[in-house]
Scaffold this active site. Structure first.
Site, PDB file in Angstrom:
ATOM      1  N   LYS A  13       0.736  -1.304  -0.122  1.00 51.26           N
ATOM      2  CA  LYS A  13       0.033  -0.084  -0.038  1.00 51.26           C
ATOM      3  C   LYS A  13       0.750   1.231   0.117  1.00 51.26           C
ATOM      4  O   LYS A  13       0.493   2.420  -0.593  1.00 51.26           O
ATOM      5  CB  LYS A  13      -0.997   0.002   1.034  1.00 51.26           C
ATOM      6  N   ARG A  88      -9.041   3.602  10.413  1.00 51.82           N
ATOM      7  CA  ARG A  88      -8.556   1.944  10.710  1.00 51.82           C
ATOM      8  C   ARG A  88      -9.729   1.213  11.092  1.00 51.82           C
ATOM      9  O   ARG A  88      -9.695  -0.046  11.089  1.00 51.82           O
ATOM     10  CB  ARG A  88      -7.679   2.009  11.656  1.00 51.82           C
ATOM     11  N   ARG A 123      11.968 -11.422   3.538  1.00 55.94           N
ATOM     12  CA  ARG A 123      12.706 -10.198   3.600  1.00 55.94           C
ATOM     13  C   ARG A 123      13.632  -9.884   4.602  1.00 55.94           C
ATOM     14  O   ARG A 123      13.955 -10.596   5.562  1.00 55.94           O
ATOM     15  CB  ARG A 123      11.699  -8.838   3.819  1.00 55.94           C
ATOM     16  N   ARG A 156      14.205  -8.175   9.884  1.00 51.50           N
ATOM     17  CA  ARG A 156      13.581  -6.983  11.148  1.00 51.50           C
ATOM     18  C   ARG A 156      12.559  -7.797  11.943  1.00 51.50           C
ATOM     19  O   ARG A 156      11.989  -8.697  11.270  1.00 51.50           O
ATOM     20  CB  ARG A 156      12.740  -6.208   9.925  1.00 51.50           C
ATOM     21  N   ARG A 167       0.048  -9.291  12.846  1.00 54.02           N
ATOM     22  CA  ARG A 167      -0.232  -8.060  12.179  1.00 54.02           C
ATOM     23  C   ARG A 167      -1.765  -8.243  11.440  1.00 54.02           C
ATOM     24  O   ARG A 167      -2.551  -7.537  11.105  1.00 54.02           O
ATOM     25  CB  ARG A 167       0.770  -7.556  11.776  1.00 54.02           C
TER      26      ARG A 167
END
Length: 212
Positions: A13, A88, A123, A156, A167
């Protein structure tokens, strides 16, 4: 064109917001930046926000929306804007409507959870220069070493599979209901996230222009 971009963590996004800003010359309006600026300036609303943040409470939606209204009245928003980080939840969207903030279109960048899990959990970033790699899609020449500076590649904390899953759960429970809210108003357009960013961007531009 006043826009809201929706998308799960890792759906891309943020990248699409940047592309829209450049293509259509409209700014991204971040609630986090607005709050920090208001607190820094010591405005009346900023002081209200600071009082809440200092006490560990959420800033009331009414305060956030008033700050948003002030921000989008500025000259750089005359051609439109993209809301980042708000709303949200459905109650926040309802409050936005009640306070007269016009939204023309809501664009969702949709990527299935399993693909997001793969994207984020694989990642790796250089701890020195910040360059990004992937264990499957963008491997470094030497395992664990940055091609650019020779720094160590690390995962990370928020890319840990358990955290990514948490999440996504929060997104589905709190934010995904916004799809039904805006779909019922005829404002939702869904863009299927593609493997190549440029292909997703092409679809996003079509959605903004109403050609998707």
């Amino acid at each position: 064109m006043n826009l809201i971009l929706l998308g799960a963590p890792g759906a891309g996004k943020g990248t699409q917001a940047e592309m829209i800003c450049k293509e259509f010359d409209i700014p991204t309006v971040s609630t986090g930046n607005i709050l920090r600026e208001a607190v820094k300036k010591g405005t009346e609303l900023g002081l209200k926000a600071k009082s809440c943040m200092d006490s560990g409470n959420l800033v009331p939606d009414e305060v956030v929306i008033e700050l948003l209204k002030q921000r989008i009245s500025e000259d750089d928003c005359k051609n439109g804007f993209i809301l980042d980080g708000f709303p949200r939840t459905v109650p926040q969207a309802e409050a936005l409507d009640k306070m007269g903030v016009r939204i023309d279109k809501v664009i969702e960048i949709y990527v299935p959870d399993e693909k997001i899990m793969g994207r984020l959990s694989g990642r790796r970033v250089c701890e020195d220069c910040g360059a990004s790699y992937h264990t499957e899609y963008k491997k470094p020449d030497v395992c664990g070493i940055c091609n650019l500076c020779g720094g160590k590649l690390v995962q990370r904390k928020d890319d840990d599979p358990k955290i990514v899953k948490d999440r996504l759960t929060v997104f589905h429970e709190q934010t995904e209901p916004l799809k039904d809210y805006y779909s019922s108003k005829g404002k939702l357009v869904v863009v299927e996230g593609q493997e190549e960013v440029k292909d997703t961007t092409a679809l996003t531009f079509k959605a903004v222009r109403g050609n998707l």
